[in-house]
Motif scaffolding. Structure first.
Motif, PDB file in Angstrom:
ATOM      1  N   ARG A 147      39.568 -51.529  34.141  1.00 12.62           N
ATOM      2  CA  ARG A 147      38.314 -50.801  34.351  1.00 12.62           C
ATOM      3  C   ARG A 147      38.583 -49.552  35.170  1.00 12.62           C
ATOM      4  O   ARG A 147      39.134 -49.624  36.274  1.00 12.62           O
ATOM      5  CB  ARG A 147      37.318 -51.697  35.079  1.00 12.62           C
ATOM      6  CG  ARG A 147      35.905 -51.158  35.139  1.00 12.62           C
ATOM      7  CD  ARG A 147      35.045 -52.096  35.955  1.00 12.62           C
ATOM      8  NE  ARG A 147      33.620 -51.827  35.795  1.00 12.62           N
ATOM      9  CZ  ARG A 147      32.706 -52.121  36.708  1.00 12.62           C
ATOM     10  NH1 ARG A 147      33.063 -52.675  37.850  1.00 12.62           N
ATOM     11  NH2 ARG A 147      31.444 -51.861  36.484  1.00 12.62           N
TER      12      ARG A 147
ATOM     13  N   GLU B 297      41.737 -44.874  28.716  1.00 14.85           N
ATOM     14  CA  GLU B 297      41.180 -44.881  30.070  1.00 14.85           C
ATOM     15  C   GLU B 297      40.487 -43.560  30.388  1.00 14.85           C
ATOM     16  O   GLU B 297      39.441 -43.537  31.049  1.00 14.85           O
ATOM     17  CB  GLU B 297      42.287 -45.164  31.082  1.00 14.85           C
ATOM     18  CG  GLU B 297      42.790 -46.604  31.029  1.00 14.85           C
ATOM     19  CD  GLU B 297      44.109 -46.803  31.740  1.00 14.85           C
ATOM     20  OE1 GLU B 297      44.488 -47.965  31.979  1.00 14.85           O
ATOM     21  OE2 GLU B 297      44.797 -45.792  32.042  1.00 14.85           O
TER      22      GLU B 297
ATOM     23  N   GLN C  21      37.207 -43.616  28.785  1.00 11.49           N
ATOM     24  CA  GLN C  21      36.340 -44.512  29.550  1.00 11.49           C
ATOM     25  C   GLN C  21      35.750 -43.767  30.746  1.00 11.49           C
ATOM     26  O   GLN C  21      34.546 -43.865  31.019  1.00 11.49           O
ATOM     27  CB  GLN C  21      37.152 -45.724  30.016  1.00 11.49           C
ATOM     28  CG  GLN C  21      36.336 -46.824  30.623  1.00 11.49           C
ATOM     29  CD  GLN C  21      37.191 -47.971  31.143  1.00 11.49           C
ATOM     30  OE1 GLN C  21      36.897 -48.541  32.188  1.00 11.49           O
ATOM     31  NE2 GLN C  21      38.255 -48.312  30.444  1.00 11.49           N
TER      32      GLN C  21
END
Length: 241
Positions: free
Chosen positions: A128, A95, A98
């Motif tokens: 996300r 994450e 990301q």
């Protein structure tokens, strides 16, 4: 703001929650049960500034909460989303990587609050990672003070977001990015056509002066890549159909 999303009026809604950040705000629910987080900012200029920043994030493809237009010009609103986690310290390694993809967008928009004062401006929903508030981007600091000359044509944030001890959560998020990762993050911005930047800013009520500044900031980032010997390859236009 969101395509096809109607303008909301908090005067016709029910307040169901309180302030979460530094600005006066609340969680509001409409008759259909949809919820929104609505901030009341110092002025219309502050609200416009954040709306423009959100549009630039959207233009670059950087994930944020969905912004929604309000009837009150000094308000800024986002759709309420239940997060799986919130805080830079809680991000997994995948994450965090990301989130680093959008480092160039944070730097370009001078979002000093990209990570958040308590690391709470990055969150995860359905796998996300997204920026939860872009109020610290462009001309104003997150708590509303104008940045003045600190928001200029040179993107000093490429260094400051990775090296300022006064911004420890940004350091935690960005400091260990490799040269190749930084270059890829810069390219996200450099490949945006100038005309799309101008149009996005003007459509949100911004000035031509701001549009030219953001184009100059993009050029400054491109110059950084050239100094590093990294070829900037413009995005190809789609072939006519």
């Amino acid at each position: 703001m969101g395509v096809g999303t109607p303008m909301i009026d908090t005067a016709t809604m029910t307040r169901v929650g309180g302030q979460l950040g530094t600005n006066p705000a609340g969680i509001f629910e409409d008759d259909s049960g949809r919820r929104y987080y609505v901030k009341t900012l110092e002025s219309v200029a502050h609200a416009r500034n954040e709306a423009i920043a959100a549009k630039l994030y959207q233009l670059a493809g950087a994930p944020t909460l969905p912004y929604v237009a309000t009837t009150a010009p000094e308000q800024i609103a986002t759709e309420w989303i239940d997060l799986d986690k919130r805080c830079v310290a809680r991000l997994s390694e995948e994450e965090r990587r990301q989130a680093q993809r959008w480092f160039g967008v944070h730097a370009w928009t001078a979002n000093w609050d990209a990570a958040g004062f308590d690391g709470d401006n990055q969150g995860v929903a359905h796998g996300r990672v997204m920026t939860l508030d872009v109020g610290g981007a462009l001309a104003f600091r997150a708590h509303g003070d104008p940045k003045g000359k600190a928001f200029g044509s040179h993107v000093d944030e490429l260094d400051k977001l990775r090296g300022d001890d006064a911004n420890p959560h940004a350091l935690r998020l960005f400091a260990d990015m490799s040269s190749a990762e930084i270059e890829q993050a810069i390219l996200v911005v450099v490949r945006i056509p100038d005309q799309r930047i101008r149009q996005a800013i003007i459509d949100c009520g911004g000035s031509h002066k701001l549009a030219e500044k953001m184009i100059a900031r993009k050029a400054d980032m491109a110059g950084r890549l050239m100094e590093r010997g990294f070829a900037v390859i413009p995005r190809k236009r789609s072939a006519p159909t």
